[in-house]
Design a protein around this motif. Structure first.
Motif, short mmCIF file in Angstrom:
data_model
loop_
_atom_site.label_atom_id
_atom_site.label_comp_id
_atom_site.label_asym_id
_atom_site.label_seq_id
_atom_site.Cartn_x
_atom_site.Cartn_y
_atom_site.Cartn_z
N LEU A 205 0.83 -1.20 0.00
CA LEU A 205 0.00 0.00 0.00
C LEU A 205 0.87 1.26 0.00
O LEU A 205 0.55 2.25 -0.67
CB LEU A 205 -0.92 -0.02 1.22
CG LEU A 205 -1.90 1.16 1.35
CD1 LEU A 205 -2.80 1.26 0.13
CD2 LEU A 205 -2.72 1.02 2.62
N THR B 1 2.09 1.94 -3.39
CA THR B 1 1.01 2.55 -4.20
C THR B 1 0.86 4.04 -3.89
O THR B 1 0.69 4.86 -4.80
CB THR B 1 -0.31 1.82 -3.93
OG1 THR B 1 -0.14 0.41 -4.16
CG2 THR B 1 -1.40 2.34 -4.85
N VAL B 2 0.93 4.38 -2.59
CA VAL B 2 0.82 5.80 -2.21
C VAL B 2 1.99 6.59 -2.77
O VAL B 2 1.83 7.72 -3.26
CB VAL B 2 0.74 5.93 -0.67
CG1 VAL B 2 0.74 7.40 -0.25
CG2 VAL B 2 -0.49 5.24 -0.14
N GLN C 248 1.44 7.15 -6.33
CA GLN C 248 0.45 8.21 -6.50
C GLN C 248 1.08 9.58 -6.29
O GLN C 248 0.74 10.55 -6.96
CB GLN C 248 -0.70 8.00 -5.50
CG GLN C 248 -1.81 9.04 -5.57
CD GLN C 248 -2.67 8.88 -6.83
OE1 GLN C 248 -2.54 7.90 -7.55
NE2 GLN C 248 -3.50 9.86 -7.10
N ARG D 204 -8.64 9.18 -5.61
CA ARG D 204 -7.75 8.02 -5.43
C ARG D 204 -6.89 8.19 -4.18
O ARG D 204 -6.66 7.23 -3.43
CB ARG D 204 -6.87 7.86 -6.68
CG ARG D 204 -6.07 6.57 -6.69
CD ARG D 204 -5.31 6.40 -7.99
NE ARG D 204 -6.21 6.24 -9.12
CZ ARG D 204 -6.38 7.14 -10.08
NH1 ARG D 204 -5.71 8.27 -10.05
NH2 ARG D 204 -7.21 6.93 -11.09
N HIS E 89 -8.95 7.46 -1.09
CA HIS E 89 -9.20 6.02 -0.95
C HIS E 89 -7.96 5.32 -0.36
O HIS E 89 -8.10 4.46 0.53
CB HIS E 89 -9.53 5.44 -2.33
CG HIS E 89 -9.66 3.94 -2.33
ND1 HIS E 89 -10.69 3.28 -1.71
CD2 HIS E 89 -8.85 2.98 -2.87
CE1 HIS E 89 -10.53 1.97 -1.86
NE2 HIS E 89 -9.41 1.76 -2.56
N LEU E 90 -6.78 5.72 -0.82
CA LEU E 90 -5.55 5.12 -0.27
C LEU E 90 -5.38 5.49 1.20
O LEU E 90 -4.92 4.67 2.01
CB LEU E 90 -4.34 5.59 -1.07
CG LEU E 90 -4.26 5.09 -2.52
CD1 LEU E 90 -3.10 5.73 -3.25
CD2 LEU E 90 -4.13 3.57 -2.56
N GLN E 91 -5.76 6.69 1.60
CA GLN E 91 -5.69 7.07 3.01
C GLN E 91 -6.61 6.22 3.86
O GLN E 91 -6.21 5.77 4.95
CB GLN E 91 -6.05 8.55 3.16
CG GLN E 91 -4.95 9.53 2.78
CD GLN E 91 -5.36 10.96 3.03
OE1 GLN E 91 -6.42 11.38 2.59
NE2 GLN E 91 -4.52 11.71 3.72
N GLU F 67 -7.62 3.17 3.21
CA GLU F 67 -7.04 1.83 3.29
C GLU F 67 -5.88 1.79 4.30
O GLU F 67 -5.73 0.83 5.06
CB GLU F 67 -6.54 1.40 1.91
CG GLU F 67 -7.66 1.03 0.94
CD GLU F 67 -7.11 0.38 -0.31
OE1 GLU F 67 -5.87 0.32 -0.45
OE2 GLU F 67 -7.91 -0.07 -1.14
N TRP F 68 -5.05 2.82 4.32
CA TRP F 68 -3.93 2.86 5.26
C TRP F 68 -4.44 2.88 6.71
O TRP F 68 -3.91 2.18 7.58
CB TRP F 68 -3.08 4.09 4.97
CG TRP F 68 -1.91 4.27 5.90
CD1 TRP F 68 -1.90 4.92 7.07
CD2 TRP F 68 -0.58 3.75 5.71
NE1 TRP F 68 -0.66 4.87 7.64
CE2 TRP F 68 0.17 4.16 6.84
CE3 TRP F 68 0.03 2.99 4.74
CZ2 TRP F 68 1.52 3.84 6.98
CZ3 TRP F 68 1.38 2.68 4.88
CH2 TRP F 68 2.10 3.09 5.98
N TYR G 30 5.22 7.27 4.52
CA TYR G 30 3.80 7.55 4.25
C TYR G 30 3.51 9.04 4.41
O TYR G 30 2.83 9.64 3.56
CB TYR G 30 2.95 6.72 5.20
CG TYR G 30 1.47 7.05 5.13
CD1 TYR G 30 0.71 6.68 4.03
CD2 TYR G 30 0.85 7.76 6.15
CE1 TYR G 30 -0.65 6.99 3.97
CE2 TYR G 30 -0.49 8.08 6.10
CZ TYR G 30 -1.23 7.68 5.00
OH TYR G 30 -2.56 8.00 4.93
N CYS H 62 2.18 11.48 1.55
CA CYS H 62 0.95 12.26 1.73
C CYS H 62 1.20 13.74 1.55
O CYS H 62 0.39 14.45 0.95
CB CYS H 62 0.36 11.99 3.12
SG CYS H 62 -0.38 10.35 3.30
#
Length: 929
Positions: free
Chosen positions: A208, A211-212, A215, A227, A230-232, A234-235, A250, A254
């Motif tokens: 994950l 992926t972040v 992004q 998007r 959504h990743l936030q 999930e984290w 992370y 961010c």
């Protein structure tokens, strides 16, 4: 020689027994000493550090107080007998120290071996648990969990074992206690399950996180924000906590994502705001131009052009020029709008110039109208430069009408009814407006034309003319009735003003102008020569009084005009040859200062105010255009810096080099100046974001270097602890030490710091101690091999005795295990009996070997042997220039020569053998591990 022996015997006889050279006598003396007496206690303390183990053990057995012994434990000379005695006292096997006093002492111990022994041998579970609590080494805890005699201690030790290797070993070796083994297997299974779950969670979080980070590297697109959110989610939904490195990565990703979103939003808002401001400015400018164009068009379509119309037009133009320039300072106008504005100004200049040009012929036209002279009127109108497309002024209209009437009278004495109605309408209009002077002139002209006119066709017009004449007479009477007192009042006011001495020049001029204006507004109503002369005389006195002030004011206005012209010339020179690298901020400062100077140099002569104002307006417009061009050039240069920063972000060069280049780009950014307002902030946020990413990468790399450095330090610490726990047992263990040294060299260079320095000092001390022990082991092994050769030496001594007694002796046979230079020494010994040397030479050689051994053992020699010791030391120094021999090699060489020396008389050997054995025993003795 005999005297030295006697003195040595005397010293032995008179010395105290606890200082006797014989260890057995010192041991017996230690057993007789009483620790309760201070002197004997000090003697026991010295004997507790005696070189002989038996003496140490005897002395320590007499000491029952553990606190002094614990103080000795930290010394380098702490012996194994001391630790054994402490175990006896603290465990309760010896002495009568109660448990309440032993527990605090155990809780302060640091010696791991002593703690382990107390945990195994303590007479109380509480004591064992206290010792166990001070043990941190997992291997020792495993031994306690497996071998301790108390189940509670075994389980307490098992609970403190947490590593997978330790639990595995404990489950395999804990055969004595099945519960401990079962506990270890259960903890091992739970640990492995937790590790498996942790690995899976870590892998999921890592996927994950990647992926972040991907992004964060992607450009903005419409679905970017959704998007990212959504990743936030999930984290945050992941259960396992992230590591510190993962959390940092992370948060950094961010920050980059939020920066991309905020930059896009800022660019969008700035673009919208700039577009809206540009549109608003264009709309306002368009409205201003349209208003001026409409005014000019309405003025051109009107019937008459009056002074009020001109004043209104001038006021509107000044307001428009001020607002147009203020808007142009912010946004450059559109080219079409600029052309419309210039055309409107051109039309305005045409009208104002025509109006100013009419002032000259006005007097001639009025004179021609008063005298009703058509020829002079025609000449005056011909000299009047009035454009044909403009409506006439009231004066021009009357003049043209009078000229038309004159022409009509010449062509036909009877005026037409249409013309007459038109003129009467004009007269009525003038009367309704109260324009007495214009109405009086038109009435006089009509009266002159209507003389002799008769007929029914003209009857209505003549009746209307008479009514209008009556109205004119009434207006004349009314104006005279109102204007008479007013004129008298104005005369009194201006005379009082002429006599006033308290007013300043500016206020005096202001009130004088007001009174003159009111006088002129009265026109010819109630005008008398006396009042006119009174008013003119007072006005002249005021003019004379104000003449110096007006002259000074005119000079000041002229200076202001010259300053404004000089300012315009400077700005025009700047615009004619602009610096290609000019700073927009400097140009903006020039613009603002020029505006302040322009306002400061005010007022200027009225005749030049309009032209110089238009000149300065064009200059400000051109200067603003130069500022905008330079700002756009700087914006382009800053975009290139942004591209360079983006290339640095993707470059594979070392991060320190890239951050150094980023700092250079930042310096270049600061030296460029500012881009256009609004765009500067957008460019700066993008550039700063790229630089922040570079510096974040540098910090991450430094953190990684710090982690690797910490890993090297931990590895070095593990190596130090391993080598500290290791004691060589034979000299062949030097390979283990060499491998450890190679491992330590592979970990260099260690990061700078006190921890590294402390590790190096500790490592050097451990390596030095292990090398010293290896050297002692090599010497001990050499002495042990010599002890194995004692039967051979005894055989040689027996053969020497037979040879010196004159008996025939057979050669001593060579042992099967003899090899190397010892075999050669054995052969030399056999050969020496065949050709024996003198007894004195053999004695000197034997003494030399004894002194050499004493030197190697670090033992003192007699006074008579001191020169020989010095000579041996000099020889050792000379021989060590090429390659210095180790002590084991020197001992081997001395023993080899001792085997080869002979034949030795029995009495000589009996005299020397005791000292030789003592020295060899000293060399054989090893320090405690």
């Amino acid at each position: 020689m005999s005297g030295w022996i006697a003195s040595g015997w005397l010293r032995r006889w008179l010395a105290p027994r606890w200082q006797h050279p014989d260890p057995e006598i010192r041991r017996q003396a230690a057993l007789r000493l009483e620790p309760g007496k201070d002197a004997e206690h000090r003697q026991l303390a010295r004997l507790a550090r005696d070189p002989d183990a038996g003496v140490r053990q005897a002395a320590l057995s007499r000491l029952v107080a553990p606190r002094p012994l614990l103080a000795w434990l930290g010394d380098e000379a702490a012996s194994q007998e001391l630790r054994h005695r402490l175990v006896e006292l603290l465990s309760g096997r010896d002495g009568d120290l109660p448990l309440a006093e032993r527990l605090p002492l155990v809780e302060t111990l640091e010696d791991a071996d002593l703690l382990e022994a107390l945990a195994l041998e303590g007479d109380n579970q509480q004591l064992r648990l206290a010792a166990l609590a001070r043990i941190d080494d997992e291997a020792r805890l495993i031994r306690q969990a497996c071998d301790n005699g108390i189940a509670g201690v075994r389980r307490a030790a098992a609970e403190r074992i947490t590593s997978e290797a330790g639990l595995t070993r404990l489950a395999r070796e804990a055969r004595r206690d099945k519960q401990v083994a079962r506990q270890a297997r259960k903890a091992l299974a739970a640990l492995r399950a937790n590790e498996s779950q942790a690995r899976e969670a870590l892998a999921a979080r890592e996927r994950l996180l990647e992926t972040v980070e991907q992004q964060a590297q992607a450009p903005w697109e419409p679905l970017f924000g959704g998007r990212f959110r959504h990743l936030q989610r999930e984290w945050e939904a992941l259960q396992s906590p992230p590591s510190r490195a993962q959390e940092l990565r992370y948060q950094e990703a961010c920050l980059r994502c939020r920066k991309i979103l905020s930059d896009h939003e800022a660019r969008h808002q700035a673009h919208q705001a700039a577009t809206q401001r540009q549109a608003d400015a264009d709309q306002v400018r368009r409205e201003l131009v349209e208003a001026l164009e409409e005014s000019l068009s309405a003025l051109q379509r009107s019937d008459l052009l009056t002074a009020q119309d001109i004043a209104s037009l001038q006021s509107q133009k000044r307001l428009l020029a001020t607002r147009w320039q203020a808007l142009s300072d912010q946004h450059v106008p559109d080219a079409d709008l600029r052309r419309r504005y210039d055309q409107a100004l051109s039309d305005y200049d045409t009208i104002t110039q025509a109006w100013e040009g009419l002032r000259g012929p006005t007097a001639a036209i009025e004179e021609a109208l008063t005298q009703a002279d058509p020829a002079a009127l025609a000449a005056a109108l011909a000299d009047c430069p009035w454009p044909d497309h403009l409506p006439p002024t009231p004066l021009l209209k009357r003049a043209r009408a009078a000229l038309e009437r004159s022409d009509a009278a010449e062509a036909d004495q009877q005026p037409s009814l249409a013309w007459l109605d038109k003129e009467l309408d004009e007269l009525q209009h003038l009367l309704e407006r109260g324009a007495f002077k214009g109405a009086s002139r038109l009435h006089q002209s009509l009266r002159h034309r209507l003389e002799g006119v008769s007929g029914e066709a003209y009857a209505p017009a003549l009746a209307r003319f008479r009514r209008l004449a009556a109205q004119l007479a009434e207006l004349r009477d009314w104006r005279g009735f109102v204007a008479g007192p007013k004129r008298d009042q104005l005369c009194q006011a201006i005379e009082a003003l002429a006599e006033e001495t308290q007013l300043g020049d500016r206020e005096l001029d202001h009130q004088h102008r007001r009174l003159v204006k009111e006088w002129k507004e009265l026109g010819s109503a109630a005008a008398t020569r006396d009042l006119a002369e009174r008013f003119r005389a007072a006005s002249d006195r005021i003019h004379e009084r104000l003449a110096p002030w007006k002259s000074a004011r005119q000079a000041e206005r002229q200076r202001h005009l010259e300053a404004r012209e000089a300012l315009c010339e400077q700005l025009e020179a700047l615009l004619a040859h602009p610096d290609p690298a000019a700073d927009p901020d400097a140009l903006r400062e020039i613009r603002d200062r020029a505006r302040e100077q322009w306002r400061h140099h005010s007022p200027v002569p009225r005749e030049q105010a309009e032209s110089i104002g238009r000149r300065f307006g064009r200059i400000r417009h051109d200067l603003q255009g130069l500022i905008d061009r330079r700002a756009q050039e700087i914006a382009g240069a800053k975009r290139e810096l942004i591209d360079a920063a983006r290339e640095l972000l993707d470059d594979a060069a070392p991060i320190d080099r890239r951050t150094t280049e980023a700092k250079r780009l930042q310096q270049r950014w600061r030296s460029l100046g500012r881009a256009p307002k609004g765009e500067e902030q957008i460019l700066w946020r993008e550039f700063r974001g790229l630089c922040d990413q570079l510096f974040a990468h540098r910090e991450a790399e430094r953190d990684d270097l710090a982690r690797r450095a910490k890993a090297r330090l931990d590895t070095m610490q593990t190596l130090i602890d391993r080598l500290d726990a290791w004691q060589p047992q034979v000299s062949g263990d030097a390979e283990t030490l060499d491998r450890a040294i190679a491992e330590a060299e592979a970990l260099e260079p260690l990061p700078s710091g006190r921890r590294s320095e402390g590790m190096r000092r500790r490592w050097s001390g451990i390596v030095r101690a292990r090398r010293e022990r290896l050297l002692r082991l090599a010497v001990s092994e050499e002495v042990a091999r010599w002890q194995a050769l004692r039967p051979l030496l005894d055989a040689h001594l027996a053969a020497d005795a037979q040879a010196l007694a004159g008996e025939s002796s057979a050669e001593v046979p060579e042992p099967a295990t003899l090899e190397g230079d010892m075999r050669q020494a054995h052969e030399r010994r056999n050969a020496a009996r065949r050709q024996p040397s003198s007894t004195q030479e053999v004695e000197e050689q034997l003494i030399r070997l004894r002194v050499h051994l004493a030197l190697l053992a670090g033992e003192p020699v007699g006074q008579q042997d001191e020169p020989l010791r010095l000579a041996i030391q000099v020889e050792r120094l000379n021989e060590g220039r090429g390659r210095e021999l180790s002590r084991a090699e020197e001992v081997h060489a001395v023993l080899r020569e001792l085997l080869a020396t002979g034949p030795i008389p029995a009495e000589l050997w009996a005299r020397e053998v005791h000292d030789l054995d003592t020295l060899l025993a000293r060399l054989w003795h090893l320090p405690p591990p």
